[in-house]
Motif scaffolding. Structure first.
Motif, PDB file in Angstrom:
ATOM      1  N   SER A 170      43.030  34.142  32.690  1.00 24.40           N
ATOM      2  CA  SER A 170      43.333  33.524  33.974  1.00 24.40           C
ATOM      3  C   SER A 170      43.993  34.561  34.872  1.00 24.40           C
ATOM      4  O   SER A 170      44.883  35.312  34.438  1.00 24.40           O
ATOM      5  CB  SER A 170      44.280  32.338  33.766  1.00 24.40           C
ATOM      6  OG  SER A 170      44.687  31.794  34.990  1.00 24.40           O
ATOM      7  N   ALA A 171      43.573  34.609  36.124  1.00 28.64           N
ATOM      8  CA  ALA A 171      44.057  35.637  37.048  1.00 28.64           C
ATOM      9  C   ALA A 171      45.559  35.553  37.289  1.00 28.64           C
ATOM     10  O   ALA A 171      46.210  36.568  37.566  1.00 28.64           O
ATOM     11  CB  ALA A 171      43.312  35.533  38.378  1.00 28.64           C
ATOM     12  N   ASP A 172      46.130  34.364  37.164  1.00 27.95           N
ATOM     13  CA  ASP A 172      47.570  34.217  37.416  1.00 27.95           C
ATOM     14  C   ASP A 172      48.378  34.078  36.126  1.00 27.95           C
ATOM     15  O   ASP A 172      49.522  33.628  36.134  1.00 27.95           O
ATOM     16  CB  ASP A 172      47.834  33.020  38.324  1.00 27.95           C
ATOM     17  CG  ASP A 172      47.329  31.707  37.735  1.00 27.95           C
ATOM     18  OD1 ASP A 172      46.796  31.735  36.594  1.00 27.95           O
ATOM     19  OD2 ASP A 172      47.458  30.663  38.399  1.00 27.95           O
ATOM     20  N   SER A 173      47.776  34.485  35.001  1.00 27.28           N
ATOM     21  CA  SER A 173      48.448  34.329  33.709  1.00 27.28           C
ATOM     22  C   SER A 173      49.456  35.430  33.419  1.00 27.28           C
ATOM     23  O   SER A 173      50.321  35.277  32.547  1.00 27.28           O
ATOM     24  CB  SER A 173      47.411  34.316  32.577  1.00 27.28           C
ATOM     25  OG  SER A 173      46.748  35.581  32.506  1.00 27.28           O
ATOM     26  N   THR A 176      48.040  41.291  30.753  1.00 24.22           N
ATOM     27  CA  THR A 176      47.430  42.590  31.058  1.00 24.22           C
ATOM     28  C   THR A 176      47.020  43.350  29.800  1.00 24.22           C
ATOM     29  O   THR A 176      46.443  44.430  29.886  1.00 24.22           O
ATOM     30  CB  THR A 176      48.406  43.465  31.866  1.00 24.22           C
ATOM     31  OG1 THR A 176      49.605  43.668  31.102  1.00 24.22           O
ATOM     32  CG2 THR A 176      48.736  42.803  33.200  1.00 24.22           C
ATOM     33  N   THR A 250      33.704  35.588  35.100  1.00 24.46           N
ATOM     34  CA  THR A 250      34.370  36.618  35.914  1.00 24.46           C
ATOM     35  C   THR A 250      33.866  36.661  37.351  1.00 24.46           C
ATOM     36  O   THR A 250      34.420  37.383  38.182  1.00 24.46           O
ATOM     37  CB  THR A 250      34.205  38.010  35.275  1.00 24.46           C
ATOM     38  OG1 THR A 250      32.816  38.269  35.006  1.00 24.46           O
ATOM     39  CG2 THR A 250      34.991  38.119  33.976  1.00 24.46           C
ATOM     40  N   ASP A 253      36.962  33.409  41.213  1.00 26.09           N
ATOM     41  CA  ASP A 253      38.137  34.070  41.792  1.00 26.09           C
ATOM     42  C   ASP A 253      39.369  33.980  40.905  1.00 26.09           C
ATOM     43  O   ASP A 253      40.295  34.787  41.044  1.00 26.09           O
ATOM     44  CB  ASP A 253      38.465  33.453  43.163  1.00 26.09           C
ATOM     45  CG  ASP A 253      37.399  33.754  44.202  1.00 26.09           C
ATOM     46  OD1 ASP A 253      36.694  34.776  44.035  1.00 26.09           O
ATOM     47  OD2 ASP A 253      37.280  32.969  45.163  1.00 26.09           O
ATOM     48  N   ASN A 254      39.403  33.006  39.993  1.00 26.71           N
ATOM     49  CA  ASN A 254      40.623  32.804  39.207  1.00 26.71           C
ATOM     50  C   ASN A 254      40.523  33.288  37.757  1.00 26.71           C
ATOM     51  O   ASN A 254      41.369  32.957  36.926  1.00 26.71           O
ATOM     52  CB  ASN A 254      41.039  31.330  39.228  1.00 26.71           C
ATOM     53  CG  ASN A 254      40.009  30.424  38.567  1.00 26.71           C
ATOM     54  OD1 ASN A 254      38.838  30.777  38.451  1.00 26.71           O
ATOM     55  ND2 ASN A 254      40.452  29.251  38.129  1.00 26.71           N
ATOM     56  N   ILE A 255      39.457  34.066  37.444  1.00 28.85           N
ATOM     57  CA  ILE A 255      39.300  34.579  36.079  1.00 28.85           C
ATOM     58  C   ILE A 255      39.001  36.074  36.129  1.00 28.85           C
ATOM     59  O   ILE A 255      38.118  36.520  36.860  1.00 28.85           O
ATOM     60  CB  ILE A 255      38.164  33.842  35.334  1.00 28.85           C
ATOM     61  CG1 ILE A 255      38.486  32.338  35.251  1.00 28.85           C
ATOM     62  CG2 ILE A 255      37.972  34.416  33.930  1.00 28.85           C
ATOM     63  CD1 ILE A 255      37.370  31.512  34.653  1.00 28.85           C
ATOM     64  N   ASP A 256      39.764  36.835  35.343  1.00 25.36           N
ATOM     65  CA  ASP A 256      39.613  38.293  35.318  1.00 25.36           C
ATOM     66  C   ASP A 256      39.140  38.771  33.944  1.00 25.36           C
ATOM     67  O   ASP A 256      39.358  38.101  32.921  1.00 25.36           O
ATOM     68  CB  ASP A 256      40.945  38.985  35.633  1.00 25.36           C
ATOM     69  CG  ASP A 256      41.421  38.743  37.058  1.00 25.36           C
ATOM     70  OD1 ASP A 256      40.558  38.460  37.929  1.00 25.36           O
ATOM     71  OD2 ASP A 256      42.641  38.816  37.299  1.00 25.36           O
TER      72      ASP A 256
END
Length: 383
Positions: A170-173, A176, A250, A253-256
């Motif tokens: 999740s992009a806001d998780s 890294t 991917t 917008d919310n998954i990296d």
């Protein structure tokens, strides 16, 4: 490669009578049993019946093949070849083969090929145990489980695809690295499948373990089609998924992307799809298995040579089974992370077996019966 599926051996006539008649009978018997797909045709059944009836009492045709296997089409009976596959691009050769009918065409008359799709390796293994499937495309981990639980009756005979999986978050998780999965919830497609074992290996390398083993990472099985909703709801923080789901997720917008395919396991040189056969089918019909493997080799080469055209057949077959129609660009992108190859990395396969044993998915390591690539190696040596 033209395969001679049905071999014939004519008993020598010990009588010294009419030599011309013996030669005529020999020709009739040979034509009745030969099957070649590109340059010869099988003698029509009505003519075989006529000649055999007319020659009864004069001489006979041997019902035994010239090798140790039985005559696979004796008495003109239809031989069933029951194939299994997943509606997934990691089973690309099966999708193209089924779409184009190349296996049926190569085997020719006297053979009936059927295709059954599965969405879980365990279900396919059960079908193999029940003798409902003869040859199947399947993940390496279910193949290992099937081999061990059947005491060697499920055998890996070739590879189909390597890699094809990624770890997304999740992009806001705030995640890294794999170490950041501590205390997080990570989704996998199925418990005990290839992606699950890859995740367990990654966790172990980072001194982490699942909650089920007393650790801090919650591992949950989620259907790939539900992952986007689970991310949107905040129910999961990460997912280790096969393609094309990595590409699809991917694009949101919310998954990296956290780990690409080469960072998941064995630098991407690990099997994600293999081919298995029931041992008794292999022993009874080695010529059929050889013919299938040649078609598998040819299909792999054809896809790699012209991926753009082959993807159309894959999309069509996946849609026919699942009702899902993927965008062509998505599938083409997914193949940048998936390698179609018939060559099997046995070291990676055995490491999967080690992890399966540690996790108690199997109760013992597979023996030498797990892999038999002798037919494949013979075919490749002639390329």
């Amino acid at each position: 490669m033209i395969q001679l599926i049905i071999k014939n051996k004519v008993k020598k006539d010990k009588q010294k009578g009419d030599i011309r008649m013996n030669k005529f009978v020999e020709n009739v018997c040979t034509k009745a049993r030969l099957k070649q797909t590109s340059t010869r045709k099988v003698l029509p059944i009505r003519w075989i019946a006529f000649f055999m009836a007319a020659l009864l009492g004069l001489t006979g045709c041997s019902s035994q093949s010239s090798d140790s296997s039985s005559d696979i089409n004796a008495n003109s009976e239809t031989v069933e070849v029951r194939m299994a596959y997943f509606p997934n691009i990691t089973h690309a050769q099966a999708l193209v083969m089924k779409n184009e009918g190349t296996l049926e065409e190569t085997l020719g008359e006297g053979f009936e090929v059927s295709w059954t799709s599965f969405t879980a390796g365990s279900s396919e293994v059960e079908a193999l145990f029940a003798q409902e499937i003869d040859i199947g495309y399947i993940g390496p981990v279910p193949a290992i489980n099937g081999n061990v639980k059947s005491d060697g009756d499920v055998v890996v005979i070739a590879n189909a695809a390597d890699a094809g999986a990624v770890l997304v978050v999740s992009a806001d998780s705030g995640i890294t690295s794999v170490a950041d999965l501590d205390g997080k919830t990570v989704a996998i497609p199925q418990t005990g499948n290839t992606q699950h074992l890859c995740l367990l290996n990654l966790l172990s390398q980072n001194d982490l373990s699942p909650v089920s083993d007393g650790g801090t990472v919650e591992v949950v099985a989620v259907d790939n089609s539900n992952l986007q909703n689970m991310f949107d709801q905040g129910s999961i923080d990460a997912a280790l998924v096969p393609e094309p789901w990595g590409t699809i997720l991917t694009s949101s917008d919310n998954i990296d992307l956290l780990l690409d395919y080469e960072d998941i396991y064995y630098s991407g040189n690990y099997p994600v799809a293999v081919i298995v056969v029931r041992k008794d089918f292999l022993e009874e019909y080695p010529e059929v298995v050889e013919t299938f493997l040649q078609v598998h080799i040819d299909t792999t080469e054809a896809i790699n040579a012209d991926l753009d055209s082959s993807v159309d057949a894959m999309i069509e077959e996946i849609n026919a089974v699942t009702g899902t129609s993927y965008e062509k660009d998505v599938i083409l992108s997914a193949f940048s992370r998936t390698t179609l190859t018939v060559e099997l990395n046995e070291d990676a396969l055995m490491d999967f077996a080690e992890i399966s044993l540690e996790q108690e998915f199997i109760d013992e390591m597979p023996g030498d019966s797990l892999v038999d690539q002798s037919i494949l190696e013979s075919l490749l040596s002639k390329e």
